[in-house]
Design a protein around this motif. Structure first.
Motif, PDB file in Angstrom:
ATOM      1  N   GLU B 289       0.807  -1.216   0.000  1.00 42.00           N
ATOM      2  CA  GLU B 289       0.000   0.000   0.000  1.00 42.00           C
ATOM      3  C   GLU B 289       0.842   1.269   0.000  1.00 42.00           C
ATOM      4  O   GLU B 289       0.323   2.360  -0.035  1.00 42.00           O
ATOM      5  CB  GLU B 289      -0.954   0.006   1.209  1.00 42.00           C
ATOM      6  N   ILE B 302      -0.835   0.500  -3.547  1.00 41.35           N
ATOM      7  CA  ILE B 302      -2.258   0.332  -3.845  1.00 41.35           C
ATOM      8  C   ILE B 302      -3.018   0.300  -2.521  1.00 41.35           C
ATOM      9  O   ILE B 302      -3.095  -0.749  -1.884  1.00 41.35           O
ATOM     10  CB  ILE B 302      -2.520  -0.983  -4.602  1.00 41.35           C
TER      11      ILE B 302
ATOM     12  N   ILE C 113     -11.861   0.835  -2.872  1.00 41.28           N
ATOM     13  CA  ILE C 113     -10.722   1.724  -2.619  1.00 41.28           C
ATOM     14  C   ILE C 113      -9.638   1.472  -3.675  1.00 41.28           C
ATOM     15  O   ILE C 113      -9.064   2.402  -4.245  1.00 41.28           O
ATOM     16  CB  ILE C 113     -10.155   1.500  -1.202  1.00 41.28           C
ATOM     17  N   GLY C 117     -10.430   4.301  -6.009  1.00 41.15           N
ATOM     18  CA  GLY C 117      -9.622   5.265  -5.257  1.00 41.15           C
ATOM     19  C   GLY C 117     -10.321   5.667  -3.969  1.00 41.15           C
ATOM     20  O   GLY C 117     -11.552   5.661  -3.886  1.00 41.15           O
ATOM     21  N   GLY C 118      -9.512   5.988  -2.964  1.00 42.62           N
ATOM     22  CA  GLY C 118     -10.071   6.269  -1.647  1.00 42.62           C
ATOM     23  C   GLY C 118     -10.661   7.660  -1.524  1.00 42.62           C
ATOM     24  O   GLY C 118     -11.484   7.915  -0.642  1.00 42.62           O
ATOM     25  N   ARG C 119     -10.266   8.569  -2.395  1.00 41.72           N
ATOM     26  CA  ARG C 119     -10.748   9.958  -2.246  1.00 41.72           C
ATOM     27  C   ARG C 119     -12.192  10.102  -2.688  1.00 41.72           C
ATOM     28  O   ARG C 119     -12.612   9.480  -3.655  1.00 41.72           O
ATOM     29  CB  ARG C 119      -9.866  10.895  -3.059  1.00 41.72           C
ATOM     30  N   LYS C 121     -15.518  11.423  -4.450  1.00 43.08           N
ATOM     31  CA  LYS C 121     -15.746  11.992  -5.768  1.00 43.08           C
ATOM     32  C   LYS C 121     -17.035  12.807  -5.751  1.00 43.08           C
ATOM     33  O   LYS C 121     -17.964  12.480  -5.007  1.00 43.08           O
ATOM     34  CB  LYS C 121     -15.876  10.869  -6.813  1.00 43.08           C
ATOM     35  N   ASN C 218     -17.917   8.053  -1.699  1.00 47.41           N
ATOM     36  CA  ASN C 218     -16.629   7.470  -1.330  1.00 47.41           C
ATOM     37  C   ASN C 218     -16.823   5.994  -1.009  1.00 47.41           C
ATOM     38  O   ASN C 218     -17.948   5.550  -0.764  1.00 47.41           O
ATOM     39  CB  ASN C 218     -16.012   8.232  -0.153  1.00 47.41           C
TER      40      ASN C 218
END
Lengths: 257, 357, 297
Positions: B289, B302, C113, C117-119, C121, C218
């Motif tokens: 990660e 990741i 995630i 992606g974790g951010r 949107k 998210n």
């Protein structure tokens, strides 16, 4: 002869359904009495009220002169009433001996702390529980299965084990809910002899539910018949067999052969 | 003979473990020590869940909330007054707590006891509920506790959490607490009380008919279990040194359930093995990660990948083994010897691996 | 509080409650049949909103096509989830099934995630859902009536399906007694799959509508709505579809009203919802609409 248990005008309703309607009876010490009736007539409900699983809607249960209605099942067991279940309810995660000595737990005086610390008083009680549990198994011919899983026993022995477990609580009164259910006639007969043996050697009173009249005719001097939650007859086997209301309730179920 | 041999082996094993812990504490770098500490803490979480569910059959999902109570109490008792003043800059901490600082042992015990008391207060009404309803109620309580921690600013510093908690937790504390926890729970489940709670698990109606007081025994299991959950929470606070309500989300409880099922319901050995593997595994995969380089190639990390792998593994374990890693068997010297014998007789066909002692 | 702002809050509460209800139905249907608390259900909500987001931003679909695409893919995920993770475990101890749900939930969240992606949107609403409406002196955004309307249509549709189709009847039978129903010639696997399909579709719709109402998505956004919807399902009586709707609406209205009437307590909103849940469980464990089933001894 002293009265051991008195059921006084017991009524149990579930919502609108009356399962037991103004049922009264008395059991005297040392007797073997059967409660029979067609399916759904309220037999098990009476047992459930006596043993505290249900609270009575009306009426009282007097045991050894004390009103026990509304008490919790474990309190009632402690006072000396033990029972078995229609559908076998053994503890699957415990072996045969452990199943029996769970019934000894209620007389344990040591607290959890002394059990955890293995204090002498606890260790003494533990070994006493084990040895008296073994003695009980021996007297019922179950000792060679002590370390086995209860579910590995044949059906008939599971029934016996359930009775042994109830006896471990040292009851004055033993309630047996259809002990011969699902047995062949010859096995049922053997079980009845077993029950007679228990009555003779354990100094207690037995109240048993049976669905088929024939099974209890041989060994129960007194029989109570209920139908639709009401007592319709009471007496010795001969009186019961010739009772018109019983014949009416049972017609087609009674095997007169 | 066998008894004596086993006792000697146990004493030797304990001594070896103590020496190893000593060496680890002296020579390992802080990162590895932290992992080993976490292994012990997660083991306590898992062992206690096993007591309440595996042995007593009460599906309680309150672990995260109970751990939070223990963690906050230990943190508040061990934080120095000066650190507290730094932490609580938005709203001052309530007065008696502001000026006190206690030794770690005291903080852990008080944390454990208060957690036990609070959890039993919660269990008092909730234990009437059976099966999934108990799970839902305890999960709800756990979230209420977390929500209170966000909102009771003058006690918990709210969402900001507590920082600078002294790092008292070392390998002796964490593994020592785990040892005490296992000792007590193992002795308990092997006793008459243990048979009673197993009876409750297998069939409540029959257990009650045999004279087992359901409420008393469930409460006992709950109290013992949550005492150690509270202690583990305290160990965690004084290990990671920064806590906030988000640490104790109900997903923590889920992780504990997953780990315990993976180890085997009814096996404390399984709980410890599974919890340790889980902790080590997550740490071992941490590089996935974060950014890493192979030669001249820079690979971006990741995020999330570790938990993806873990959840797939968890799913595999429960799909392919009904009873988890250990089923309901415990570690024992006899079992170990039997295993050796079996392995030996498999390899060299000549030796018959009979029951020697 | 003026009557107008009361009405405004009520509309707001009903729209939030409808979302809870849409999600709660999936929980309750699955629980009714399998006795499984499918905690991964909340994550389908998240997937629904992400698929809609990508349908618009990546595949440049018109919003309605993107929504249909999102519902279809989410339903597919739900069905696969049942087939791969839950079906093989049906004969296992219930804790294994529950743990499988936990594993699936972790998997979906973390895959999201990894992939999305974790951010957070920003989810852009279709323009017609972004208008301010005035009815009398009450002002609200146009999505509020749309959310309520869509949910209402779906509720009615679902009730029709459950009460008037063969599959619906089979579903009700399964939740009474799964074994006997299987013996009567009902294809249990198919019906359970159908229940997951319906539940997942509703979760996807719930997710899209959720993103329209709270337009930031998210990977963990499904967790809290999922938990709340689950509370709603229990409030209504778990296993009971009508109960899930009532429970959802009730929870939404009560939450909004609490904050409206006692703004100082707004931080305790979640604690309050769970307290209601626990109180209800203690006094009526089977929920508002659930049947009380005495235990057979």
């Amino acid at each position: 002869m002293t009265t051991l248990l008195e059921v006084k005008d017991l009524t149990k309703r579930f919502g609108g359904l009356t399962a037991v309607n103004h049922f009264s009876t008395q059991l005297v010490e040392g007797e073997l009495c059967a409660l029979i009736g067609p399916n759904g007539s309220g037999k098990t409900t009476i047992f459930n009220v006596i043993t505290g699983i249900y609270e009575p809607t009306e009426g009282n249960i007097i045991f050894q002169g004390e009103d026990i209605s509304g008490k919790r099942p474990d309190q009632i067991t402690k006072k000396g009433i033990a029972r078995t279940f229609q559908n076998i309810r053994l503890f699957k995660g415990l072996n045969v001996l452990e199943n029996v000595i769970v019934g000894k737990h209620l007389r344990l005086a040591s607290d959890p702390a002394s059990a955890i610390l293995h204090l002498p008083n606890y260790l003494k009680e533990e070994s006493k529980m084990r040895s008296s549990g073994m003695t009980l198994l021996e007297s019922l011919g179950l000792d060679r299965f002590a370390e086995d899983e209860p579910t590995s026993l044949p059906y008939g022995l599971q029934r016996k084990l359930e009775i042994a477990r109830a006896l471990a609580t040292e009851p004055r009164l033993l309630l047996l809910d259809e002990p011969a259910a699902g047995m062949s006639p010859s096995d049922a007969e053997e079980l009845m002899a077993f029950i007679q043996h228990i009555l003779d050697s354990f100094n207690l009173t037995i109240f048993l539910i049976e669905h088929q009249m024939r099974v209890v005719m041989g060994i129960c001097p007194r029989i109570i018949v209920i139908d639709h939650g009401e007592k319709i007859a009471e007496g010795n086997p001969e009186q019961i067999q010739n009772d018109d209301r019983v014949i009416e309730a049972y017609l087609g179920v009674v095997d007169h052969a | 003979m066998k008894m004596k041999r086993n006792t000697i082996l146990t004493i030797i094993a304990l001594l070896v473990i103590i020496v190893l812990l000593f060496l680890a504490e002296k020579s390992l770098n802080p990162y590895y020590k932290r992992i080993l500490n976490l292994c012990a803490i997660y083991s306590i979480f898992s062992v206690t869940f096993n007591l309440i569910f595996g042995y007593t059959g009460q599906f309680s999902l309150g672990h995260a909330g109970f751990a939070a109570i223990g963690a906050y109490i230990a943190a508040l008792l061990t934080l120095s007054p000066a650190q507290k003043a730094v932490n609580f800059f938005l709203k001052p901490i309530i007065s008696p707590l502001a000026n006190v600082e206690f030794p770690f042992l005291f903080a852990l015990i008080v944390g454990g006891l208060l957690t036990a008391v609070l959890s039993m207060l919660i269990a008092w009404p909730a234990l009437r509920l059976r099966g999934d309803y108990l799970a839902i109620a305890t999960l709800g309580f756990s979230e209420i506790i977390r929500s209170l921690m966000v909102n009771m600013q003058s006690l918990t510093n709210g969402a900001l959490g507590l920082k600078g908690i002294p790092g008292y937790t070392n390998l002796f504390w964490s593994w020592g607490c785990l040892a005490v926890c296992i000792f007590i729970i193992k002795r308990l489940v092997d006793s008459s009380y243990g048979r009673a709670i197993s009876a409750v698990r297998d069939d409540e109606v029959a257990a009650e008919a045999l004279g087992v007081n359901l409420f008393k025994h469930k409460m006992m299991a709950f109290g013992v279990s949550s005492f150690f959950v509270g202690v583990a929470g305290g160990l965690m606070a004084n290990l990671i040194s920064t806590i906030d309500p988000k640490v104790f989300l109900f997903t923590l409880t889920y992780q504990i359930v997953g780990v315990t099922v993976m180890g085997g319901m009814g096996s404390l050995t399984g709980s410890v093995i599974s919890a340790s593997l889980y902790t080590i595994f997550l740490e071992a995969l941490r590089p996935l990660e974060s950014q890493f380089t192979i030669g001249s190639l820079t690979v971006p990390g990741i995020p999330g990948m570790r938990m993806v792998i873990f959840s797939v593994l968890l799913l595999m374990v429960i799909l392919f083994s009904r009873k988890g890693l250990m089923g309901n068997t415990e570690f024992s010297w006899d079992g170990l010897f039997r295993l050796f014998n079996r392995l030996r007789s498999k390899k060299g066909e000549g030796s018959t691996g009979g029951d020697e002692s | 509080m003026t009557f107008d702002s009361f009405l405004q809050n009520l509309a707001n509460g009903i729209s939030l409650g409808s979302l809870y209800a849409l999600i709660a139905i999936g929980y309750t249907m699955v629980y009714g049949i399998l006795r499984l608390i499918n905690f991964a259900h909340g994550d389908l909500v998240m997937l629904g909103s992400y698929f809609a987001f990508y349908g618009v931003s990546m595949f440049f679909l018109p919003w309605w096509a993107a929504f249909i695409f999102a519902i279809a893919v989410t339903a597919g995920v739900g069905v696969v989830m049942e087939k791969v993770a839950y079906r093989p475990l049906r004969e296992f101890p219930r804790i294994n099934l529950f743990t499988a749900a936990v594993a699936v939930s972790f998997l979906l969240e973390n895959l999201a995630i990894v992939i999305f992606g974790g951010r957070p949107k920003a989810f852009s609403r279709p323009p017609f859902l972004d208008k301010m409406l005035n009815i009398g002196s009450i002002t609200f955004v146009s999505y509020t009536p749309i959310i309520i309307g869509v949910s209402l249509v779906l509720f009615v549709g679902l009730i029709l399906i459950i009460n008037h189709t063969k599959a619906g009847t089979a579903m009700r039978a399964l939740s009474k007694d799964i074994e006997t129903t299987g013996l009567m010639g009902v294809n249990t696997n198919k019906i359970i799959m159908f229940a997951f399909l319906l539940g997942s579709c509703l979760a996807a719709v719930g997710g899209i509508l959720w993103a329209i109402k709270f337009p930031q998505i998210n990977p963990l956004m499904g967790v809290m709505p999922g938990l709340k919807a689950f509370v709603a399902a229990v409030l209504g009586g778990i296993g009971n579809v009508g109960g899930a709707m009532i429970g959802g609406l009730l929870l939404g209205i009560v939450e909004i009203m609490l904050v409206a009437f006692f703004p100082s307590l707004s931080g305790y909103r979640d604690a309050f919802s769970f307290s209601i849940l626990i109180l209800l469980l203690l006094f009526r464990p089977t929920g508002i609409m659930g049947e009380v089933q005495p235990e057979k001894v």
